[in-house]
Design a protein around this motif. Structure first.
Motif, PDB file in Angstrom:
ATOM      1  N   LYS A   2       0.846  -1.184   0.000  1.00 49.71           N
ATOM      2  CA  LYS A   2       0.000   0.000   0.000  1.00 49.71           C
ATOM      3  C   LYS A   2       0.888   1.243   0.000  1.00 49.71           C
ATOM      4  N   PHE A   3       0.516   2.237  -0.820  1.00 47.93           N
ATOM      5  CA  PHE A   3       1.309   3.458  -0.946  1.00 47.93           C
ATOM      6  C   PHE A   3       0.581   4.597  -0.228  1.00 47.93           C
ATOM      7  N   ARG A   4       1.226   5.083   0.834  1.00 48.42           N
ATOM      8  CA  ARG A   4       0.648   6.167   1.612  1.00 48.42           C
ATOM      9  C   ARG A   4       0.740   7.463   0.805  1.00 48.42           C
ATOM     10  N   THR A   5      -0.391   8.129   0.645  1.00 57.58           N
ATOM     11  CA  THR A   5      -0.416   9.365  -0.138  1.00 57.58           C
ATOM     12  C   THR A   5       0.353  10.469   0.589  1.00 57.58           C
ATOM     13  N   VAL A   6       1.397  10.988  -0.078  1.00 57.24           N
ATOM     14  CA  VAL A   6       2.215  12.062   0.482  1.00 57.24           C
ATOM     15  C   VAL A   6       2.548  13.026  -0.652  1.00 57.24           C
ATOM     16  N   ASN A   7       2.275  14.300  -0.463  1.00 55.97           N
ATOM     17  CA  ASN A   7       2.700  15.284  -1.455  1.00 55.97           C
ATOM     18  C   ASN A   7       4.222  15.408  -1.398  1.00 55.97           C
ATOM     19  N   PHE A   8       4.809  15.721  -2.541  1.00 55.18           N
ATOM     20  CA  PHE A   8       6.265  15.815  -2.563  1.00 55.18           C
ATOM     21  C   PHE A   8       6.689  16.924  -1.596  1.00 55.18           C
ATOM     22  N   PRO A   9       7.439  16.598  -0.537  1.00 55.64           N
ATOM     23  CA  PRO A   9       7.667  17.564   0.551  1.00 55.64           C
ATOM     24  C   PRO A   9       8.909  18.439   0.379  1.00 55.64           C
ATOM     25  N   PHE A  10       9.688  18.218  -0.669  1.00 53.81           N
ATOM     26  CA  PHE A  10      10.949  18.931  -0.821  1.00 53.81           C
ATOM     27  C   PHE A  10      10.803  20.083  -1.818  1.00 53.81           C
TER      28      PHE A  10
END
Length: 795
Positions: free
Chosen positions: A2-10
């Motif tokens: 499962k891929f946890r939704t995360v916006n690109f944080p950098f």
């Protein structure tokens, strides 16, 4: 996963500084003769100082297009400018500021936009970007190198051919820099271990290494390598291993499309042929059918002979692919090749499909473009053929299972020699199941051979055994009553004894219908109920009763000694004959396929049918019929010898008689669904069946003597030419020592429904002749060769 939704944080910024640093180093070191070029670059950069700073708007690059091209020549060598498929992007974004012509063409880039069709969904792509960024940080700032790459496949459609192509996208980080705004947070050993144990969990990364401290500058280079063949091979494997969708109609279309992409030939048609005996099933089907697990059910049917001399027959014969680049110039074209040309086909590839060294069918690719299929581009198909062979084998197995299910439901156990016809009918039934009915199974113009080895006077022997058992049973019961009377002279015991005497007297006079069932019933209901009381009359009486009960058969509850002796003797004779017939029949099938069935009753009878309609290819010669007749006569000789040898060891010395019914006229037989066996068709042919049922009772005209006698073979016929053929066989078998010299030719008394029959009768040499050392089929073959006039004579 499962891929946890995360916006690109950098934070990411485009910068040419890593590239400019590269040029400075190249010039300073004087490598590759770049000193003078480096000076030119420095000179031009003095006029464009903004290129040394992070670039937030791509319009800056447009002002310095020539300089950018010069700088990027270190990344994209001019020698490979037209052939490489690559582009430079803002770090971790799909915003391109420089790309090769092939990259722009394949991915149809308009401006800086790049929207590829990836093999992963947006959520998964976001996970890949974040994890990849963190792995770069981990290596640079914490000295931990985690080699990791994620297979990124982009799909594109070639503008030139219109065909889909697949590219493996690889990110080159050479010109990528990572800036830390402040000293990175330390990672104690415990945190390191936790991070490595949960390396795919972005939540752990975000907690241990705060992303806001890092910024990615420079640019990334996407390099695209064409992996179309590899991806299509993998997709074909997945489709062909998929049990439920392999040969469904939509699945077949998908296979064809993947082969088109695999070979990059849009105008390509796939045809599969499956071989079932002399039948060839051709895919694809030409019109829609109901959904089914196996599209072979609705394939077109052809006979193998229809392909004789064609390119398909040649490919199957040479066991390797055959390629015709242009059918128009193919020599020795058959009707089949001409038909392909008429339908616009010009280029053909035909490959035989083998599974475990067994030819299953062919894979054919067709194109309307001459030269579309050639030795070079079809060489890649060698990796695909085994996959199609496995899938075709599985589909054939599925079809065979359905056919066998229909045969089991509608027919019965089928003789292998004619199973092909039942399978053909079952397949037709499967195809027409919506509105069709099972077609009749008929074989026309077949020649019958009938033989029987009968137990002589079997009814008399059986009745005598029943009579003996019943008399013994009654006598044993009477002995108990008489002994009990001696201990206590009760009048009722004398009355019972009298009744038993009458039964014994009646049995001695003869057996009546129903005695086998009613006599033991009388004993069980009238006499035996008093035995428990009689046992109290004294030990001798009790002992007599115990012996009586021990003598009874535990299952039948009656005396069964003589009948058992008869039945075991009969069984041994039947099994000996049947086993020998089966053994020789297996060998005879090698001569020529024929239908064979046997029936065990009081003896063993066998029926054989042979003819052109019973073989799938229709090839038949009268020689095979004559060979089978001679074989039957030789087998019967051995049956006579074997049953004669058995007689001395039998509990009941039963004798056997042997007869062959000769008929030279062919007849038609059909399979009766109700009776589930073959029956003759037509009023004339039924006469043969009538004779079969009554011939064992035939009597020689004017002599009141049974035709069949122990140690002899009788051959019954109607026409003189039938006897002439068998006289030749008899002459040969007399010469080989199988038969004696006492041939009789007789006429028979008329039978009901069969008049004018004649017969030959001859004794068998009961000693094994010298020629019998050869296997019987070998002798039969020798006999036919030795009798050319018989082999060539018309039937």
């Amino acid at each position: 996963m499962k891929f946890r939704t995360v916006n690109f944080p950098f934070k990411t910024r485009l910068s040419l500084k890593p590239l400019l640093d590269f040029w400075e180093r190249l010039s300073a070191e004087g490598k590759c003769g770049m000193t003078s070029l480096g000076a030119v670059v420095r000179q031009k950069l003095e006029k464009a100082p903004e290129l040394r700073e992070p670039i937030d708007g791509l319009s800056i690059l447009e002002k310095h297009q020539k300089l950018i091209e010069l700088l990027m020549s270190a990344v994209f060598p001019p020698a490979f400018w037209e052939s490489d498929c690559a582009a430079a992007f803002v770090p971790f974004q799909f915003t391109s500021f420089y790309a090769t012509p092939l990259f722009k063409t394949m991915f149809r880039m308009e401006g800086q936009g790049f929207s590829p069709q990836l093999n992963i969904d947006p959520q998964q792509w976001q996970w890949v970007r974040v994890l990849k960024a963190y792995i770069y940080i981990l290596k640079k700032f914490y000295g931990i190198d985690l080699p990791w790459s994620y297979p990124l496949i982009a799909k594109a459609r070639c503008p030139k051919t219109g065909m889909e192509r697949f590219f493996n996208i690889v990110l080159d980080p050479t010109f990528l820099e990572i800036k830390a705004h402040k000293e990175p947070k330390s990672l104690p050993e415990a945190d390191r271990q936790r991070l490595l144990a949960n390396v795919t969990d972005l939540k752990v990364w975000l907690e241990l290494i705060p992303p806001e401290n890092f910024e990615f500058q420079g640019f990334g280079v996407f390099k695209a390598a064409d992996v179309t063949a590899r991806e299509m091979l993998s997709a074909l494997q997945a489709d062909l291993f998929e049990k439920e969708a392999i040969f469904q109609e939509d699945g077949f279309a998908a296979l064809q499309e993947k082969l088109q992409i695999y070979l990059q030939e849009k105008d390509l048609a796939l045809v599969l042929a499956a071989i079932r005996g002399e039948q060839i099933l051709i895919l694809p089907i030409s019109h829609q059918k109901p959904e089914t697990c196996c599209v072979l059910e609705y394939a077109k049917h052809y006979q193998r002979s229809e392909f004789k001399g064609s390119i398909f027959a040649k490919a199957m014969a040479q066991s390797e692919p055959l390629i015709v680049e242009d059918l128009q110039y193919y020599p020795n074209s058959t009707v089949l090749e001409k038909g392909l040309l008429e339908h616009g086909c010009r280029s053909v590839y035909i490959a035989p499909l083998f599974y475990q060294d067994r030819l299953l069918g062919t894979l054919t690719l067709k194109s309307t473009r001459p030269g579309a299929l050639n030795a070079l581009n079809t060489a890649n198909l060698l990796d695909v053929l085994p996959l199609f062979a496995v899938a075709l084998n599985r589909s054939l197995e599925q079809l065979n299972q359905k056919i066998q299910a229909v045969i089991k439901e509608e027919f019965t156990a089928i003789h292998p020699a004619v199973e092909w016809r039942f399978q053909q009918a079952a397949l037709n039934y499967i195809q027409q199941k919506e509105e069709g009915t099972l077609e009749p199974i008929v074989f026309h113009q077949v020649y019958p051979l009938f033989g029987v080895s009968d137990i002589r006077m079997s009814s008399d022997h059986r009745n005598a055994a029943i009579q003996a058992d019943l008399i013994e049973h009654f006598r044993l019961a009477r002995e108990i009553l008489q002994l009990a009377y001696q201990h206590r002279p009760l009048p009722i015991l004398a009355a019972f004894s009298h009744r038993l005497d009458k039964h014994i007297k009646g049995l001695n006079a003869g057996l009546n219908a129903g005695d086998e069932a009613t006599k033991p019933l009388f004993l069980q209901q009238v006499i035996e109920p008093v035995f428990d009381q009689l046992a109290s009359f004294g030990a001798p009486v009790a002992g007599k009763i115990a012996s009586y009960r021990a003598a009874l058969d535990p299952e039948m509850q009656t005396i069964y000694r003589s009948r058992r002796d008869f039945e075991e003797s009969l069984k041994l004779i039947n099994e000996t004959i049947a086993a020998y017939l089966d053994e020789e029949e297996d060998k005879a099938q090698e001569y020529f396929p024929h239908y064979f069935e046997k029936l065990k009753t009081d003896g063993v009878e066998h029926t054989i049918y042979i003819g052109a309609s019973m073989v799938q290819n229709g090839n038949f010669s009268p020689m095979y019929l004559k060979n089978l007749r001679l074989w039957q006569l030789m087998v019967m000789c051995e049956v006579v010898r074997r049953t004669d040898k058995l007689k001395a060891g039998l509990a009941v010395p039963l004798e056997t008689t042997h007869l062959i019914l000769v008929q030279d006229s062919p007849l038609s037989i059909f399979f009766s669904p109700d009776e589930r066996h073959f029956e003759v068709e037509g009023a004339y042919d039924i006469r043969h069946e009538i004779i079969k049922k009554r011939i064992d009772k035939a009597v020689i005209k004017g002599r009141s003597e049974r035709l069949t006698q122990p140690g002899k073979i009788a051959m019954v016929y109607s026409q003189r030419q039938e006897a002439a053929e068998y006289l030749e066989y008899i002459d040969y078998l007399q010469a080989t020592g199988h038969l004696k010299k006492d041939l009789e030719e007789v006429e028979l008394e008329d039978l009901q429904g069969a008049q004018g029959l004649k017969a030959m009768r001859i004794a068998v040499n009961l000693q094994t002749p010298p020629s019998q050392k050869k296997p019987l089929p070998e002798i039969a073959a020798t006999a036919v060769q030795a009798l050319p006039e018989i082999a060539n004579a018309p039937s």
